[in-house]
Motif scaffolding. Structure first.
Motif, PDB file in Angstrom:
ATOM      1  N   GLN A 129       0.838  -1.206   0.000  1.00  0.00           N
ATOM      2  CA  GLN A 129       0.000   0.000   0.000  1.00  0.00           C
ATOM      3  C   GLN A 129       0.869   1.251   0.000  1.00  0.00           C
ATOM      4  N   LYS A 130       1.961   1.195   0.761  1.00  0.00           N
ATOM      5  CA  LYS A 130       2.870   2.348   0.824  1.00  0.00           C
ATOM      6  C   LYS A 130       3.492   2.613  -0.553  1.00  0.00           C
ATOM      7  N   ASP A 131       3.897   1.562  -1.262  1.00  0.00           N
ATOM      8  CA  ASP A 131       4.451   1.710  -2.614  1.00  0.00           C
ATOM      9  C   ASP A 131       3.420   2.346  -3.537  1.00  0.00           C
ATOM     10  N   ILE A 132       2.200   1.876  -3.474  1.00  0.00           N
ATOM     11  CA  ILE A 132       1.126   2.389  -4.333  1.00  0.00           C
ATOM     12  C   ILE A 132       0.885   3.871  -4.052  1.00  0.00           C
ATOM     13  N   GLU A 133       0.889   4.248  -2.784  1.00  0.00           N
ATOM     14  CA  GLU A 133       0.694   5.653  -2.429  1.00  0.00           C
ATOM     15  C   GLU A 133       1.847   6.526  -2.920  1.00  0.00           C
ATOM     16  N   LYS A 134       3.093   6.012  -2.842  1.00  0.00           N
ATOM     17  CA  LYS A 134       4.247   6.775  -3.329  1.00  0.00           C
ATOM     18  C   LYS A 134       4.158   6.996  -4.835  1.00  0.00           C
ATOM     19  N   VAL A 135       3.762   5.959  -5.574  1.00  0.00           N
ATOM     20  CA  VAL A 135       3.627   6.090  -7.027  1.00  0.00           C
ATOM     21  C   VAL A 135       2.522   7.085  -7.361  1.00  0.00           C
ATOM     22  N   SER A 136       1.417   6.998  -6.648  1.00  0.00           N
ATOM     23  CA  SER A 136       0.315   7.926  -6.868  1.00  0.00           C
ATOM     24  C   SER A 136       0.765   9.366  -6.612  1.00  0.00           C
ATOM     25  N   GLN A 137       1.506   9.588  -5.544  1.00  0.00           N
ATOM     26  CA  GLN A 137       2.012  10.927  -5.221  1.00  0.00           C
ATOM     27  C   GLN A 137       2.968  11.426  -6.305  1.00  0.00           C
ATOM     28  N   LEU A 138       3.820  10.542  -6.803  1.00  0.00           N
ATOM     29  CA  LEU A 138       4.744  10.931  -7.873  1.00  0.00           C
ATOM     30  C   LEU A 138       3.973  11.385  -9.104  1.00  0.00           C
ATOM     31  N   TYR A 139       2.942  10.642  -9.482  1.00  0.00           N
ATOM     32  CA  TYR A 139       2.151  11.038 -10.653  1.00  0.00           C
ATOM     33  C   TYR A 139       1.406  12.349 -10.418  1.00  0.00           C
TER      34      TYR A 139
END
Length: 97
Positions: free
Chosen positions: A6-16
């Protein structure tokens, strides 16, 4: 490749989210050629220095750009070229259709 947390997914979302702004994209492509100061970035994107500084802070906070001081001048550059790889692939995708 490891499972996406979940943390990885949130980081990718924030990057986008950070990459979703046209001004920030222009800044990144301008930095592709090397280190630049706020004045030259402001001139390139045709914005006030204070507005560019705000965009650079967002990019720096999300580890997309890095900065270093040289005398009284802050110089900005890409944190690494992975972001450009992502952008290049995205542009290939949108131009493909």
């Amino acid at each position: 490749m490891r499972e996406k947390t979940q943390k990885d997914i949130e980081k990718v979302s924030q990057l986008y989210k950070v990459l979703s702004d046209p001004t920030r994209l222009k800044i990144l492509f301008f930095l592709k050629t090397g280190e630049k100061n706020v004045t030259s970035i402001s001139q390139e994107v045709d914005m006030e220095q204070s507005a560019v500084s705000h965009q650079l802070k967002l990019l720096r906070d999300n580890r997309v750009v890095k900065s270093r001081r040289e005398g009284k001048t802050m110089l900005y550059s890409l944190d690494d070229h992975h972001v450009l790889d992502i952008l290049d692939q995205t542009f290939e995708h949108v131009q493909h259709h």
